[in-house]
Scaffold this motif. Structure first.
Motif, PDB file in Angstrom:
ATOM      1  N   GLY A  16       0.819  -1.212   0.000  1.00  0.00           N
ATOM      2  CA  GLY A  16       0.000   0.000   0.000  1.00  0.00           C
ATOM      3  C   GLY A  16       0.849   1.257   0.000  1.00  0.00           C
ATOM      4  O   GLY A  16       0.525   2.252   0.641  1.00  0.00           O
ATOM      5  N   GLY A  22       2.484   4.691   3.446  1.00  0.00           N
ATOM      6  CA  GLY A  22       3.373   3.747   2.760  1.00  0.00           C
ATOM      7  C   GLY A  22       4.364   4.464   1.855  1.00  0.00           C
ATOM      8  O   GLY A  22       5.553   4.112   1.816  1.00  0.00           O
ATOM      9  N   ASP A  40       1.165  -1.506  -4.568  1.00  0.00           N
ATOM     10  CA  ASP A  40      -0.140  -0.845  -4.379  1.00  0.00           C
ATOM     11  C   ASP A  40      -1.104  -1.269  -5.470  1.00  0.00           C
ATOM     12  O   ASP A  40      -0.762  -1.300  -6.654  1.00  0.00           O
ATOM     13  CB  ASP A  40      -0.021   0.683  -4.373  1.00  0.00           C
ATOM     14  N   VAL A  76      -2.725  -7.548  -1.836  1.00  0.00           N
ATOM     15  CA  VAL A  76      -2.249  -8.321  -0.685  1.00  0.00           C
ATOM     16  C   VAL A  76      -3.305  -9.323  -0.217  1.00  0.00           C
ATOM     17  O   VAL A  76      -3.002 -10.235   0.546  1.00  0.00           O
ATOM     18  CB  VAL A  76      -1.889  -7.403   0.521  1.00  0.00           C
ATOM     19  N   ALA A  77      -4.530  -9.150  -0.698  1.00  0.00           N
ATOM     20  CA  ALA A  77      -5.669  -9.850  -0.088  1.00  0.00           C
ATOM     21  C   ALA A  77      -5.865 -11.297  -0.543  1.00  0.00           C
ATOM     22  O   ALA A  77      -6.862 -11.910  -0.185  1.00  0.00           O
ATOM     23  CB  ALA A  77      -6.941  -9.043  -0.318  1.00  0.00           C
ATOM     24  N   ASN A 102       1.288  -2.361   5.371  1.00  0.00           N
ATOM     25  CA  ASN A 102       0.687  -1.034   5.491  1.00  0.00           C
ATOM     26  C   ASN A 102      -0.610  -0.892   4.688  1.00  0.00           C
ATOM     27  O   ASN A 102      -1.421  -0.019   4.974  1.00  0.00           O
ATOM     28  CB  ASN A 102       1.736  -0.012   5.017  1.00  0.00           C
ATOM     29  N   VAL A 125      -7.963  -7.583   3.539  1.00  0.00           N
ATOM     30  CA  VAL A 125      -6.844  -6.681   3.217  1.00  0.00           C
ATOM     31  C   VAL A 125      -5.909  -6.512   4.419  1.00  0.00           C
ATOM     32  O   VAL A 125      -4.700  -6.711   4.311  1.00  0.00           O
ATOM     33  CB  VAL A 125      -7.347  -5.294   2.741  1.00  0.00           C
ATOM     34  N   THR A 152       0.962  -2.474  10.651  1.00  0.00           N
ATOM     35  CA  THR A 152       0.277  -1.220  10.980  1.00  0.00           C
ATOM     36  C   THR A 152      -1.081  -1.514  11.600  1.00  0.00           C
ATOM     37  O   THR A 152      -2.012  -1.930  10.917  1.00  0.00           O
ATOM     38  CB  THR A 152       0.082  -0.380   9.700  1.00  0.00           C
ATOM     39  N   LYS A 171      -7.371  -5.103  12.761  1.00  0.00           N
ATOM     40  CA  LYS A 171      -6.172  -4.419  13.262  1.00  0.00           C
ATOM     41  C   LYS A 171      -5.664  -5.040  14.554  1.00  0.00           C
ATOM     42  O   LYS A 171      -4.456  -5.134  14.779  1.00  0.00           O
ATOM     43  CB  LYS A 171      -6.469  -2.925  13.462  1.00  0.00           C
ATOM     44  N   ILE A 198      -1.234   7.930  13.624  1.00  0.00           N
ATOM     45  CA  ILE A 198      -2.278   8.867  13.190  1.00  0.00           C
ATOM     46  C   ILE A 198      -1.576   9.838  12.235  1.00  0.00           C
ATOM     47  O   ILE A 198      -0.534  10.410  12.584  1.00  0.00           O
ATOM     48  CB  ILE A 198      -2.890   9.671  14.350  1.00  0.00           C
ATOM     49  N   ALA A 199      -2.126   9.980  11.041  1.00  0.00           N
ATOM     50  CA  ALA A 199      -1.493  10.869  10.069  1.00  0.00           C
ATOM     51  C   ALA A 199      -2.525  11.408   9.089  1.00  0.00           C
ATOM     52  O   ALA A 199      -3.529  10.753   8.812  1.00  0.00           O
ATOM     53  CB  ALA A 199      -0.403  10.104   9.309  1.00  0.00           C
ATOM     54  N   THR A 201      -3.846  11.682   5.845  1.00  0.00           N
ATOM     55  CA  THR A 201      -3.807  11.020   4.531  1.00  0.00           C
ATOM     56  C   THR A 201      -5.239  11.041   3.999  1.00  0.00           C
ATOM     57  O   THR A 201      -6.144  11.514   4.682  1.00  0.00           O
ATOM     58  CB  THR A 201      -3.366   9.543   4.643  1.00  0.00           C
ATOM     59  N   ARG A 202      -5.434  10.452   2.821  1.00  0.00           N
ATOM     60  CA  ARG A 202      -6.806  10.454   2.285  1.00  0.00           C
ATOM     61  C   ARG A 202      -7.758   9.693   3.219  1.00  0.00           C
ATOM     62  O   ARG A 202      -8.962   9.925   3.208  1.00  0.00           O
ATOM     63  CB  ARG A 202      -6.830   9.858   0.880  1.00  0.00           C
ATOM     64  N   MET A 203      -7.202   8.773   4.036  1.00  0.00           N
ATOM     65  CA  MET A 203      -8.028   7.984   4.944  1.00  0.00           C
ATOM     66  C   MET A 203      -8.575   8.827   6.086  1.00  0.00           C
ATOM     67  O   MET A 203      -9.597   8.500   6.679  1.00  0.00           O
ATOM     68  CB  MET A 203      -7.190   6.824   5.503  1.00  0.00           C
TER      69      MET A 203
HETATM   70  P1  NAI Z   1      -4.063   5.349   2.224  1.00  0.00           P
HETATM   71  O1  NAI Z   1      -5.438   5.033   1.754  1.00  0.00           O
HETATM   72  O2  NAI Z   1      -3.377   6.533   1.655  1.00  0.00           O
HETATM   73  O3  NAI Z   1      -3.081   4.100   2.033  1.00  0.00           O
HETATM   74  C1  NAI Z   1      -3.498   2.776   1.965  1.00  0.00           C
HETATM   75  C2  NAI Z   1      -2.952   2.194   0.677  1.00  0.00           C
HETATM   76  O4  NAI Z   1      -3.216   0.794   0.625  1.00  0.00           O
HETATM   77  C3  NAI Z   1      -3.612   2.808  -0.556  1.00  0.00           C
HETATM   78  O5  NAI Z   1      -2.620   3.371  -1.411  1.00  0.00           O
HETATM   79  C4  NAI Z   1      -4.337   1.642  -1.203  1.00  0.00           C
HETATM   80  O6  NAI Z   1      -4.381   1.696  -2.622  1.00  0.00           O
HETATM   81  C5  NAI Z   1      -3.530   0.453  -0.707  1.00  0.00           C
HETATM   82  N1  NAI Z   1      -4.299  -0.787  -0.744  1.00  0.00           N
HETATM   83  C6  NAI Z   1      -5.573  -0.993  -0.366  1.00  0.00           C
HETATM   84  N2  NAI Z   1      -5.933  -2.271  -0.575  1.00  0.00           N
HETATM   85  C7  NAI Z   1      -4.850  -2.899  -1.098  1.00  0.00           C
HETATM   86  C8  NAI Z   1      -4.594  -4.231  -1.491  1.00  0.00           C
HETATM   87  N3  NAI Z   1      -5.546  -5.181  -1.418  1.00  0.00           N
HETATM   88  N4  NAI Z   1      -3.370  -4.553  -1.980  1.00  0.00           N
HETATM   89  C9  NAI Z   1      -2.403  -3.593  -2.067  1.00  0.00           C
HETATM   90  N5  NAI Z   1      -2.605  -2.306  -1.707  1.00  0.00           N
HETATM   91  C10 NAI Z   1      -3.805  -1.958  -1.218  1.00  0.00           C
HETATM   92  O7  NAI Z   1      -4.180   5.484   3.812  1.00  0.00           O
HETATM   93  P2  NAI Z   1      -3.049   5.609   4.944  1.00  0.00           P
HETATM   94  O8  NAI Z   1      -3.601   6.488   5.979  1.00  0.00           O
HETATM   95  O9  NAI Z   1      -1.732   5.912   4.360  1.00  0.00           O
HETATM   96  O10 NAI Z   1      -3.063   4.126   5.562  1.00  0.00           O
HETATM   97  C11 NAI Z   1      -1.930   3.291   5.653  1.00  0.00           C
HETATM   98  C12 NAI Z   1      -2.157   2.289   6.765  1.00  0.00           C
HETATM   99  O11 NAI Z   1      -2.210   2.963   8.025  1.00  0.00           O
HETATM  100  C13 NAI Z   1      -3.480   1.520   6.672  1.00  0.00           C
HETATM  101  O12 NAI Z   1      -3.272   0.190   7.054  1.00  0.00           O
HETATM  102  C14 NAI Z   1      -4.361   2.224   7.675  1.00  0.00           C
HETATM  103  O13 NAI Z   1      -5.394   1.388   8.146  1.00  0.00           O
HETATM  104  C15 NAI Z   1      -3.349   2.563   8.742  1.00  0.00           C
HETATM  105  N6  NAI Z   1      -3.759   3.625   9.643  1.00  0.00           N
HETATM  106  C16 NAI Z   1      -3.784   4.921   9.206  1.00  0.00           C
HETATM  107  C17 NAI Z   1      -4.160   5.915  10.076  1.00  0.00           C
HETATM  108  C18 NAI Z   1      -4.099   7.337   9.695  1.00  0.00           C
HETATM  109  O14 NAI Z   1      -4.297   8.183  10.604  1.00  0.00           O
HETATM  110  N7  NAI Z   1      -3.860   7.685   8.438  1.00  0.00           N
HETATM  111  C19 NAI Z   1      -4.624   5.612  11.447  1.00  0.00           C
HETATM  112  C20 NAI Z   1      -4.470   4.231  11.816  1.00  0.00           C
HETATM  113  C21 NAI Z   1      -4.074   3.278  10.927  1.00  0.00           C
END
Ligand code: NAI
Length: 306
Positions: A16, A22, A40, A76-77, A102, A125, A152, A171, A198-199, A201-203
């Motif tokens: 990801g 990531g 990704d 990854v799934a 991630n 995932v 993560t 998680k 915590i960051a 991002t689009r999430m």
């Molecule tokens: P994001 O949405 O920017 O990044 C997640 C990435 O995973 C995306 O680029 C997406 O295309 C990819 N992805 C999704 N399904 C996939 C798959 N089946 N195979 C390969 N890639 C796949 O969001 P973010 O915030 O960067 O999240 C990264 C990790 O951090 C996630 O696991 C999220 O749950 C975790 N997280 C993030 C938090 C935050 O505050 N941003 C808080 C707590 C956890």
């Protein structure tokens, strides 16, 4: 210690990594010499759709800065996807030293309305995805006697959050997975740890206000990920909560033993305060003793392999 932490010659898979956290981890490790597989699927935040460009863009960024990286677009799934991701590291760089789990999606809904697709997609995932990528990499790490795994989790997995029963379960599962991988990996110099970030991002763009979004950059999470992924990492089975400049270790503990005077439900009810006890943690097993203790435990359970 003043020497810079280096990843020269190391090979890292970051799932990801086409955006958000990531991408930031990938850029930092690449800047310090690691060869990176930028994985990704390129879908949206709910896991719909897919595009090769997300991973490729990050590869282009890394290469523009003089780093070394290849893109991978498998999911990854599935077990096949996980194996293909690891194979792309072997094909491009000959081995795998580091896995950063991630990749993630969200399918939020109140528990009583959550349908089976929402449960499956999120567990596939986050939790199974980590299994599918880490397991083939672990085989290589065992053989070479070296490995670092960083997964993560989330505040939801540690403490819960409304509308995220699926995500919280997946998680939290990563923590259980890491604890046992740490035990099985200890005798092969494989260390596995977890971050709860915590960051902005689009999430999180709809959740964090603009100030927090700007302050809590993905780049502020990556230093601990890099440390945990490095040769110098001195811990295994640890969980760290990280947001901006703040880092805190999160740990589970057990209250002192309480001997129930009678084996009845009423005795539990009547002594609940004593059972709950003061909040005094028991000491944690340190890595130095872990390999030996794991081996002894494995032997006593008849599970030692060698
Ligand atoms: P994001 O949405 O920017 O990044 C997640 C990435 O995973 C995306 O680029 C997406 O295309 C990819 N992805 C999704 N399904 C996939 C798959 N089946 N195979 C390969 N890639 C796949 O969001 P973010 O915030 O960067 O999240 C990264 C990790 O951090 C996630 O696991 C999220 O749950 C975790 N997280 C993030 C938090 C935050 O505050 N941003 C808080 C707590 C956890």
């Amino acid at each position: 210690m003043s020497e810079k932490i280096s990843f020269d010659g190391r090979v890292a898979i970051i799932t990801g990594a086409g955006g958000g956290l990531g991408r930031s981890h990938a850029l930092l490790l690449a800047e310090r010499g690691a060869n990176i597989v930028v994985n990704d699927l390129g879908g949206d935040v709910h896991g719909n759709g897919g595009s090769d460009s997300a991973a490729q863009k990050v590869v282009d960024e890394i290469k523009a800065k003089g780093g070394n990286a290849v893109a991978n677009h498998d999911s990854v799934a599935t077990p096949e996807g996980g194996r293909a991701i690891v194979q792309s590291a072997v094909d491009a760089f000959g081995k795998v030293d580091i896995v950063i789990n991630n990749a993630g999606i969200l399918r939020d809904k109140a528990f009583h309305k959550m349908d089976v697709d929402m449960i499956n997609a999120v567990i596939d995932v986050h939790l199974k995805g980590a299994f599918f990528v880490t397991q083939p990499a672990f085989e290589i790490m065992r053989e070479q006697g070296y490995g670092r795994i960083v997964s993560t989790t989330s505040g939801t997995g540690l403490f819960g959050n409304f509308g995220q029963v699926n995500y919280g379960a997946a998680k939290a599962g990563l923590i259980g997975m890491t604890r046992t991988i740490s035990l099985e990996g200890a005798m092969h110099n494989i260390k596995a740890n977890v971050i709860a970030p915590i960051a902005g991002t689009r999430m999180t763009e709809d959740i964090l206000g603009p100030d927090l979004f700007a302050q809590l950059t993905p780049e502020s999470v990556s230093p601990i990920v890099a440390y945990l992924a490095s040769e110098e990492c001195d811990v295994t089975s640890y969980v760290y909560s990280v947001a901006g400049k703040r880092i805190a270790r999160v740990f589970q503990c057990e209250a002192p033993d309480y001997l129930l005077p009678e084996q009845t439900p009423e005795a539990v009810r009547d002594n609940l305060a004593a059972i709950n006890g003061p909040e005094v943690p028991k000491p944690f097993i340190e890595f130095a003793n872990l390999a030996e203790e794991t081996m002894l435990l494995a032997e006593s359970l008849g599970r030692a392999e060698n």
